[in-house]
Design an enzyme around this catalytic site. Structure first.
Site, PDB file in Angstrom:
ATOM      1  N   ASN A 134      77.840 -52.427  12.325  1.00 36.55           N
ATOM      2  CA  ASN A 134      77.203 -51.155  12.654  1.00 36.55           C
ATOM      3  C   ASN A 134      78.166 -50.293  13.459  1.00 36.55           C
ATOM      4  O   ASN A 134      78.940 -50.791  14.286  1.00 36.55           O
ATOM      5  CB  ASN A 134      75.858 -51.352  13.363  1.00 36.55           C
ATOM      6  CG  ASN A 134      75.897 -52.256  14.580  1.00 36.55           C
ATOM      7  OD1 ASN A 134      76.694 -53.182  14.655  1.00 36.55           O
ATOM      8  ND2 ASN A 134      75.040 -51.988  15.533  1.00 36.55           N
ATOM      9  N   CYS A 160      74.510 -48.636   9.696  1.00 43.92           N
ATOM     10  CA  CYS A 160      74.213 -50.070   9.815  1.00 43.92           C
ATOM     11  C   CYS A 160      75.358 -50.913   9.250  1.00 43.92           C
ATOM     12  O   CYS A 160      76.163 -50.443   8.420  1.00 43.92           O
ATOM     13  CB  CYS A 160      72.943 -50.408   9.052  1.00 43.92           C
ATOM     14  SG  CYS A 160      71.420 -49.902   9.870  1.00 43.92           S
ATOM     15  N   GLU A 173      75.143 -53.302   7.134  1.00 42.14           N
ATOM     16  CA  GLU A 173      75.000 -53.485   5.680  1.00 42.14           C
ATOM     17  C   GLU A 173      75.653 -52.319   4.934  1.00 42.14           C
ATOM     18  O   GLU A 173      76.288 -52.509   3.891  1.00 42.14           O
ATOM     19  CB  GLU A 173      73.517 -53.573   5.294  1.00 42.14           C
ATOM     20  CG  GLU A 173      72.795 -54.785   5.854  1.00 42.14           C
ATOM     21  CD  GLU A 173      72.152 -54.530   7.215  1.00 42.14           C
ATOM     22  OE1 GLU A 173      72.721 -53.753   8.024  1.00 42.14           O
ATOM     23  OE2 GLU A 173      71.100 -55.124   7.464  1.00 42.14           O
ATOM     24  N   CYS A 193      68.467 -49.833   4.601  1.00 40.08           N
ATOM     25  CA  CYS A 193      69.440 -50.794   4.056  1.00 40.08           C
ATOM     26  C   CYS A 193      68.847 -51.589   2.909  1.00 40.08           C
ATOM     27  O   CYS A 193      69.564 -51.973   1.979  1.00 40.08           O
ATOM     28  CB  CYS A 193      69.941 -51.722   5.155  1.00 40.08           C
ATOM     29  SG  CYS A 193      71.109 -50.878   6.256  1.00 40.08           S
TER      30      CYS A 193
HETATM   31  N1  THU Z   1      71.311 -52.442  12.656  1.00 39.43           N
HETATM   32  C1  THU Z   1      72.113 -52.888  11.641  1.00 39.43           C
HETATM   33  O1  THU Z   1      73.318 -52.615  11.630  1.00 39.43           O
HETATM   34  N2  THU Z   1      71.552 -53.636  10.664  1.00 39.43           N
HETATM   35  C2  THU Z   1      70.270 -54.091  10.653  1.00 39.43           C
HETATM   36  O2  THU Z   1      69.888 -54.809   9.739  1.00 39.43           O
HETATM   37  C3  THU Z   1      69.362 -53.717  11.762  1.00 39.43           C
HETATM   38  C4  THU Z   1      69.875 -52.690  12.704  1.00 39.43           C
HETATM   39  C5  THU Z   1      71.930 -51.674  13.750  1.00 39.43           C
HETATM   40  C6  THU Z   1      71.644 -50.194  13.765  1.00 39.43           C
HETATM   41  C7  THU Z   1      71.895 -49.857  15.224  1.00 39.43           C
HETATM   42  O3  THU Z   1      73.290 -49.635  15.416  1.00 39.43           O
HETATM   43  C8  THU Z   1      71.523 -51.127  15.968  1.00 39.43           C
HETATM   44  O4  THU Z   1      71.477 -52.156  14.996  1.00 39.43           O
HETATM   45  C9  THU Z   1      70.189 -51.040  16.668  1.00 39.43           C
HETATM   46  O5  THU Z   1      69.199 -50.593  15.818  1.00 39.43           O
END
Ligand code: THU
Length: 134
Positions: free
Chosen positions: A43, A54, A56, A90
């Site tokens: 992320n 994110c 993903e 995602c």
């Molecule tokens: N986040 C992800 O990168 N992937 C996920 O599956 C859940 C959430 C990140 C987004 C943000 O930077 C942090 O987690 C908090 O929401």
């Protein structure tokens, strides 16, 4: 379904590189593409909060930039009390490149694992079959 431990390990290796100064919640993701190659992402947050992306999404972008468009397996890892599910956005992004039966391993740094599929995470998905040809 068994957790994909080698894919979890790839996601765990990149997770420290996440840029998460606002949430302090670092996430690593890894995608095994059809060729067998593994693409990773983290992320990447932004001071303009909605601009953050994110883990993903980063892994998908790396896969597509490398010329691949089919996902065979996914893993996501974070330091959380329970395996963190992919966010709604995602789920849709993964469904673009993955069949419904593609396995997704959700992991915590403490060793918890949950295994699901892209289809189970996004029932009733919107896909190109709903769009008129043309
Ligand atoms: N986040 C992800 O990168 N992937 C996920 O599956 C859940 C959430 C990140 C987004 C943000 O930077 C942090 O987690 C908090 O929401």
């Amino acid at each position: 379904m068994q957790p994909d431990e080698s894919l979890v390990a790839a996601a765990a290796r990149v997770r420290p590189n996440a840029w998460a100064p606002y949430s302090r919640f670092k996430v690593g993701a890894a995608i095994r593409a059809a060729s067998g190659a593994v693409y990773t992402g983290v992320n990447v947050e932004n001071v303009a909060f909605p601009q953050g992306t994110c883990a993903e999404a980063g892994a998908i972008a790396a896969m597509v930039a490398a010329g691949e468009t089919r996902i065979a397996a996914v893993a996501v890892i974070a330091d959380a009390p329970a395996p963190v599910p992919c966010c709604g956005g995602c789920r849709q992004k993964l469904a673009e490149f993955a069949a419904p039966d593609v396995p997704v391993t959700l992991a915590t740094t403490a060793g918890a694992r949950a295994v699901t599929t892209v289809g189970a995470m996004l029932p009733g998905a919107f896909d190109s079959s709903f769009m008129p040809a043309g």
